[in-house]
Structure formats: structure tokens, C-alpha cells
Design a protein around this motif. Structure first.
Motif, mmCIF file in Angstrom:
data_model
loop_
_atom_site.group_PDB
_atom_site.id
_atom_site.type_symbol
_atom_site.label_atom_id
_atom_site.label_comp_id
_atom_site.label_asym_id
_atom_site.label_seq_id
_atom_site.Cartn_x
_atom_site.Cartn_y
_atom_site.Cartn_z
ATOM 1 N N UNK A 165 0.827 -1.218 0.000
ATOM 2 C CA UNK A 165 0.000 0.000 0.000
ATOM 3 C C UNK A 165 0.855 1.259 0.000
ATOM 4 N N UNK A 166 1.922 1.238 0.789
ATOM 5 C CA UNK A 166 2.778 2.428 0.879
ATOM 6 C C UNK A 166 3.528 2.671 -0.424
ATOM 7 N N UNK A 167 3.876 1.591 -1.162
ATOM 8 C CA UNK A 167 4.558 1.754 -2.455
ATOM 9 C C UNK A 167 3.579 2.312 -3.493
ATOM 10 N N UNK A 168 2.349 1.777 -3.506
ATOM 11 C CA UNK A 168 1.315 2.290 -4.418
ATOM 12 C C UNK A 168 1.088 3.777 -4.156
ATOM 13 N N UNK A 169 0.974 4.140 -2.881
ATOM 14 C CA UNK A 169 0.753 5.546 -2.517
ATOM 15 C C UNK A 169 1.915 6.406 -2.967
ATOM 16 N N UNK A 170 3.143 5.913 -2.813
ATOM 17 C CA UNK A 170 4.309 6.709 -3.205
ATOM 18 C C UNK A 170 4.295 7.002 -4.703
ATOM 19 N N UNK A 171 4.118 5.952 -5.521
ATOM 20 C CA UNK A 171 4.105 6.159 -6.964
ATOM 21 C C UNK A 171 2.950 7.079 -7.384
ATOM 22 N N UNK A 172 1.766 6.817 -6.851
ATOM 23 C CA UNK A 172 0.586 7.605 -7.237
ATOM 24 C C UNK A 172 0.717 9.053 -6.798
ATOM 25 N N UNK A 173 1.199 9.273 -5.571
ATOM 26 C CA UNK A 173 1.334 10.633 -5.051
ATOM 27 C C UNK A 173 2.374 11.437 -5.815
ATOM 28 N N UNK A 183 1.617 -2.055 -10.282
ATOM 29 C CA UNK A 183 1.666 -2.705 -8.973
ATOM 30 C C UNK A 183 0.260 -2.959 -8.443
ATOM 31 N N UNK A 184 -0.620 -2.030 -8.729
ATOM 32 C CA UNK A 184 -2.005 -2.125 -8.271
ATOM 33 C C UNK A 184 -2.693 -3.331 -8.901
ATOM 34 N N UNK A 185 -2.461 -3.535 -10.195
ATOM 35 C CA UNK A 185 -3.117 -4.637 -10.899
ATOM 36 C C UNK A 185 -2.492 -5.985 -10.574
ATOM 37 N N UNK A 186 -1.194 -5.972 -10.209
ATOM 38 C CA UNK A 186 -0.532 -7.227 -9.858
ATOM 39 C C UNK A 186 -1.060 -7.811 -8.553
ATOM 40 N N UNK A 187 -1.570 -6.926 -7.700
ATOM 41 C CA UNK A 187 -2.094 -7.389 -6.407
ATOM 42 C C UNK A 187 -3.528 -7.866 -6.546
ATOM 43 N N UNK A 188 -3.736 -9.151 -6.401
ATOM 44 C CA UNK A 188 -5.086 -9.707 -6.581
ATOM 45 C C UNK A 188 -6.026 -9.275 -5.467
ATOM 46 N N UNK A 189 -5.471 -9.032 -4.302
ATOM 47 C CA UNK A 189 -6.325 -8.705 -3.150
ATOM 48 C C UNK A 189 -6.007 -7.309 -2.609
ATOM 49 N N UNK A 190 -5.903 -6.324 -3.518
ATOM 50 C CA UNK A 190 -5.621 -4.963 -3.078
ATOM 51 C C UNK A 190 -6.754 -4.480 -2.180
ATOM 52 N N UNK A 191 -6.385 -3.960 -1.016
ATOM 53 C CA UNK A 191 -7.417 -3.558 -0.065
ATOM 54 C C UNK A 191 -7.908 -2.147 -0.354
ATOM 55 N N UNK A 192 -8.879 -1.701 0.444
ATOM 56 C CA UNK A 192 -9.527 -0.419 0.204
ATOM 57 C C UNK A 192 -8.550 0.750 0.363
ATOM 58 N N UNK A 193 -7.513 0.575 1.181
ATOM 59 C CA UNK A 193 -6.516 1.639 1.383
ATOM 60 C C UNK A 193 -5.786 1.937 0.074
ATOM 61 N N UNK A 200 -7.366 9.249 -4.648
ATOM 62 C CA UNK A 200 -6.927 10.545 -4.137
ATOM 63 C C UNK A 200 -5.843 11.155 -5.022
ATOM 64 N N UNK A 201 -4.883 10.326 -5.437
ATOM 65 C CA UNK A 201 -3.764 10.845 -6.235
ATOM 66 C C UNK A 201 -4.198 11.208 -7.644
ATOM 67 N N UNK A 202 -5.073 10.408 -8.244
ATOM 68 C CA UNK A 202 -5.578 10.733 -9.581
ATOM 69 C C UNK A 202 -6.318 12.069 -9.560
ATOM 70 N N UNK A 203 -7.152 12.250 -8.541
ATOM 71 C CA UNK A 203 -7.888 13.517 -8.406
ATOM 72 C C UNK A 203 -6.932 14.678 -8.171
ATOM 73 N N UNK A 204 -5.892 14.432 -7.392
ATOM 74 C CA UNK A 204 -4.903 15.476 -7.084
ATOM 75 C C UNK A 204 -4.231 15.989 -8.359
#
Length: 544
Positions: A165-173, A183-193, A200-204
């Protein structure tokens, strides 16, 4: 209230473990139960030094945890504590790195992590990495963070949910959506975070439609998901969509948080949607949501921009907590509603309050002077700003003083100010001067202002139209037509005027000459009927 001083309990019996003895110390329990400020912590810290307990790792880590990560955190004090700890353990390293990753100095979190690697006394583990990735995200250093991502892959920690989650947030932010989505698509069970981080990052970055697509495809949503979408709409200027989305949110019985309510108030302000803004204000009162400075400012701003200056004043006067932003919003509101004397009086009250006027305060009071052509007052405040409060004038302050001079017909003086400016005048300043040239019939200066406005290349139609109006105002219709013809030759079209009106809680937008409104036929028919009635009234009055 400061915690009471404590003393060491008697030494433990041989059957009692040392760690249990230390944990049972009153000083340490007070940190968790009664310590609420750094001042409280300093008292306990002093007592722990006196007793010699400071040499114990458990005691030191308790002090550090409060100083670095509590709501009352003081990261500089935490660093001082950390530097005094000999042989810090993994928990202590993680605590100080986490504290800096949340602070205004995330670069220090990265620096401490590197120190940790160099010293080799303690090896980082899975709970260390999320804080470091957060620091890289705040710093916008995705490339450096990618190197740490490589380390994660080598260690086989890429499936840890918190690290991922923290890596996804870093790249997106950092706007690296390719890497984040991979990375997001590679994770089969990506949680709501992780989903929320992406939204949030796309909107930003203004990709609000992509954010909405993700939102619509979420397998599970949290209140944060909804709130992120609303803040994204508001941040990108999609205010109507923000209010419409809020209606859906209400139907789903999702409660907005404080940040969402501020976003909705801002959307209502931009749309002049008074009914919607009042509803949100009532919602805040009914649900007894704490009125902090940000919330009070948003409510005042909403009422001011929706034309309800009296309600804005009531909110301002009744607010138990006022920040400088509240004062600034109220002064600005009074100024733009033609209540210049009240705005100036409120500015005087601000000077006598616990706050110091800032650059925004002076923009507000200068605007009040501009609207009522108070040239001497404007010059006084401009001088006060620089000499007493040591505020360096920005282009907006110069714009205000030039507008004051222009409205008062002091065009030569306005010209002198423009030529003395330490920065290049913007389109607002040239447009303001052009408007004044039209009012006072100064064609020569109007031509000078128009040339400079056109050189900026911001909105070419504005320069031509205003200069055409200057010529027309002086009866030089040939030159006025020539400016319009020049626009046509260049293929420049005047941006249509736009107006918004709220009817029964729904905001309607109208463009000059526009025919896209769904009720355009009914509106035109009503206007034609009104025109006929006005003509009929004029005819009867003339006949009388």
C-alpha cells in the motif's frame, strides 16, 4: 495540568523480572494516562533522568514514542531524545523514522533510514519500510523510492499489505501512475486503502474522470473513498459534480467528514448555491461537529460569496474560535459587498487583536479602499504593510493600489506605480488600467495598456475588446470597429459571459448566446412576454 512527580518503587525481588519492574514504574504509566503536552513529558523526562531510569531502553522508548508520534508530538524534542539513547533497538529506530515521515521534514526520515543501514547494529524489518516510502511520497522522490522498491523485491516482502500500500501511494502521489497501476493490478487482493490512495492521487493530478472510473469499480468502499471523490471534484473545479455526488453519498447514508464538509462549502461558495450552503451549515450544527478555524472560515466564505453577508457576520461574531483566516474572509466579504467602511473598521479591530495582519489581510482592506475610491487610505495601508509589518508587496497588492488610482482617475500616478513595480505586471493590472482609460477617455494610455496586455498572450480577446470600448467611449467608432475587425482577422473569439443561478436547490449555468439549457425555449418565451409587458407599461406611461 502537569503530572505529579514520581519516585522509584523499591528494587524488585529476585522472582520479579527486570522488564516487569520497569514497566510498573509510575513515571512510565503517567506517560500513557496523564501526559498530554510536551511540557508534561519534560517533567517526566527530568524525573526519569534523576532516578537513572533513562538508561533503560524501555523507558527511553516510551518517552520517544510520545515525543515523535503522539498528537502533541515535537519532532525536534524527539530527535534530541533519540540522540541520547545508546544502542537504540528496532522499535526506537522505527519510532523516530515514523515520526519524521509524518512531520514537515520527511527528508530526515530517509536520512535516519540510511544511518540505520550503515550502522548495521539493527536490521530494518517490514514495519520500517512503510514510513520510508511515505517520506519518499511526501518528498516527490519516486525514483529514489523505486530503489527501495527493488530492495523489497529482493527481500520477498512485496506481498506484505502495508508495504505494498505504501509503495502504491508513493508512486501515485508522485504522479507515476504507470508504475502505481502496474503494482495495483498485480495485487489480486488490493485492499480499500490502496484503492483510496489511487483515487486521491488521480484527483490530485486533475484526472478526476479516471478517479471516478476506479471508484465505480471498487469491490468495497469506505467513507474515505466517497470523501476523496468529493475533494477531487472540488480541487479540479467540478463544483456541480461535487454537489451531485454528495447527493448520491447521502442516499447511500455515508457520513461526510470535516474535510468533505469544507470542500462542499467551497463548492457552494463558487456556485453561489446559498440553499445548499445553508443546508451544510445546518448539518454541521445538528451533528454538533466541532467548528475549528478551517470550518468557520469556509462557512463565512460561503455566505459572503452567496450574497448573505449578514449571516456571514453572525457566524464571525459568534465563533468562539477565530483564526486570522476568519478575519480575512470577513474583511474581504464586507469589501466586495460595498460595505467598505465596515471592512476598514474590522481591519482596525484585527490590528488590536491577538493576530497580526498578513498579506491577505492587506489585499482585503486595499480592495475595500478601491471600491470606494479611498486613495489616501489605500496609500496609508500600502505604506503600513511595508513599514510596520515588513510585508513585501505582491503583484496582487500592486494590482489593488493601481485599481484604486485608476478608479479615481489618477491615471498618470497609476502609470508611475506600474513602471516602478519590481515584477512584471500581469493581465489583471493591464485590464484594470484599460477599464479606467475607458472611464476617463485616455486613448493614448489605453493603447499602451492594450499593447502590453496583448504581449502577455493570456487572453487576446480581452485586450482588443477593452481597447475597442475605449475608442467607442470617445466617439472614435472607426478605430473601435478596426479593433473588432482585427480580432476577426486573427480568428480571435470573445469568451462568452457566464452566469449561475440556484433555483430550488439546483444550480443552473447560462452562457451568453448559449442555447444548451434544457428549458431554453420556456425561458425565451418568458423573456418575450416580459418584454411585451414592459413595452405596454411604457406605452401607457407615455400616453398618460
Amino acid at each position: 495540568m502537569a503530572p505529579c512527580l514520581c519516585t522509584l518503587t523499591p528494587l524488585p525481588s529476585p522472582s520479579t523480572s527486570i522488564s516487569k519492574f520497569i514497566l510498573d514504574q509510575p513515571c512510565l504509566s503517567i506517560i500513557q494516562t496523564k501526559c498530554s503536552t510536551i511540557k508534561d513529558l519534560q517533567i517526566i523526562h527530568a524525573q526519569i533522568i534523576k532516578t537513572g531510569l533513562i538508561k533503560d531502553t524501555i523507558a527511553a522508548s516510551r518517552l520517544l514514542a510520545f515525543a515523535a508520534t503522539s498528537p502533541a508530538a515535537d519532532i525536534n524534542y524527539a530527535l534530541m531524545l533519540f540522540d541520547q539513547i545508546q544502542n537504540p533497538n528496532l522499535f526506537i529506530w522505527n519510532t523516530i523514522i515514523r515520526g519524521f515521515s509524518r512531520s514537515s521534514n520527511p527528508r530526515m526520515a530517509v536520512s535516519l533510514f540510511i544511518d540505520m543501514l550503515i550502522q548495521l547494529s539493527v536490521e530494518p524489518e517490514r514495519r520500517t519500510y512503510p514510513s520510508v516510502f511515505k517520506a519518499y511520497a511526501e518528498l516527490g522522490l519516486a525514483r529514489d523510492g523505486a530503489q527501495l522498491h527493488g530492495r523489497i523485491l529482493k527481500l520477498g516482502l512485496q506481498f506484505d499489505v502495508y508495504i505494498r500500500n505504501s509503495i502504491v501511494h508513493m508512486y501515485a502521489n508522485c504522479g507515476c501512475f504507470g508504475e502505481a497501476l502496474e503494482l495495483f493490478r498485480d495485487g489480486e487482493d488490493m485492499d480499500v486503502v490502496a484503492w483510496n490512495s489511487m483515487i486521491l492521487s488521480l484527483a490530485k493530478f486533475g484526472k478526476v474522470e479516471n478517479a471516478r472510473d476506479l471508484f465505480d469499480n471498487m469491490p468495497q468502499r469506505s467513507s474515505v473513498s466517497w470523501n476523496n471523490m468529493i475533494s477531487g471534484y472540488v480541487r479540479t473545479g467540478n463544483w456541480v459534480e461535487a454537489l451531485s455526488f454528495f447527493s448520491i453519498m447521502q442516499a447511500e447514508k455515508i457520513k461526510p467528514n470535516e474535510f468533505t464538509l469544507v470542500s462542499l462549502l467551497n463548492a457552494s461558495a463558487h456556485l453561489a448555491a446559498l440553499n445548499q450552503g445553508e443546508w451544510i451549515h445546518d448539518y454541521i450544527k445538528k451533528n454538533r461537529i466541532e467548528l475549528n478555524v478551517i470550518m468557520v472560515t469556509a462557512i463565512i466564505n460561503m455566505y459572503c460569496k452567496c450574497g448573505s453577508i449578514e449571516k456571514a457576520w453572525q457566524v464571525f461574531e459568534s465563533a468562539s474560535t477565530k483564526g486570522l483566516s476568519c478575519w480575512n474572509s470577513m474583511i474581504m466579504g464586507l469589501a466586495i459587498h460595498g460595505r467598505e467602511n465596515e471592512a476598514i473598521e474590522l481591519f482596525s479591530r484585527l490590528e488590536s487583536s491577538e493576530f497580526k495582519p498578513d498579506d491577505v489581510s492587506f489585499i482585503s482592506v486595499l480592495m475595500a479602499c478601491s471600491h470606494s475610491r479611498l486613495v489616501k487610505k489605500a496609500k496609508y495601508y500600502f505604506s503600513l504593510m511595508t513599514k510596520k509589518y515588513n510585508i513585501k508587496p505582491s503583484i496582487k497588492h500592486y494590482g489593488c493600489i493601481i485599481d484604486v488610482l485608476g478608479r479615481a482617475g489618477l491615471l498618470r500616478e497609476a502609470e508611475m506605480v506600474i513602471k516602478s513595480m519590481p515584477m512584471k505586471p500581469d493581465a489583471v493590472i493591464w485590464g484594470s488600467l484599460l477599464s479606467s482609460c475607458r472611464s476617463y477617455g485616455d486613448i493614448k494610455m489605453g493603447e499602451w495598456a492594450s499593447r502590453n496586455l496583448l504581449d502577455l498572450g493570456v487572453d487576446e480577446s480581452c485586450g482588443h475588446v477593452l481597447l475597442s470600448n475605449v475608442y467607442a467611449g470617445e466617439g472614435d467608432f472607426e478605430m473601435a470597429i478596426q479593433e473588432r475587425m482585427l480580432m476577426k482577422e486573427k480568428g480571435i473569439e470573445k469568451n462568452p459571459g457566464c452566469s449561475l443561478i440556484e433555483v430550488n436547490g439546483e444550480v443552473h449555468e447560462f452562457l451568453a448566446g448559449g442555447r444548451l439549457h434544457p428549458q431554453v425555449q420556456e425561458i425565451r418565451l418568458l423573456l418575450e412576454n416580459l418584454t411585451l409587458k414592459v413595452r405596454d407599461i411604457n406605452f401607457h406611461n407615455h400616453d398618460f
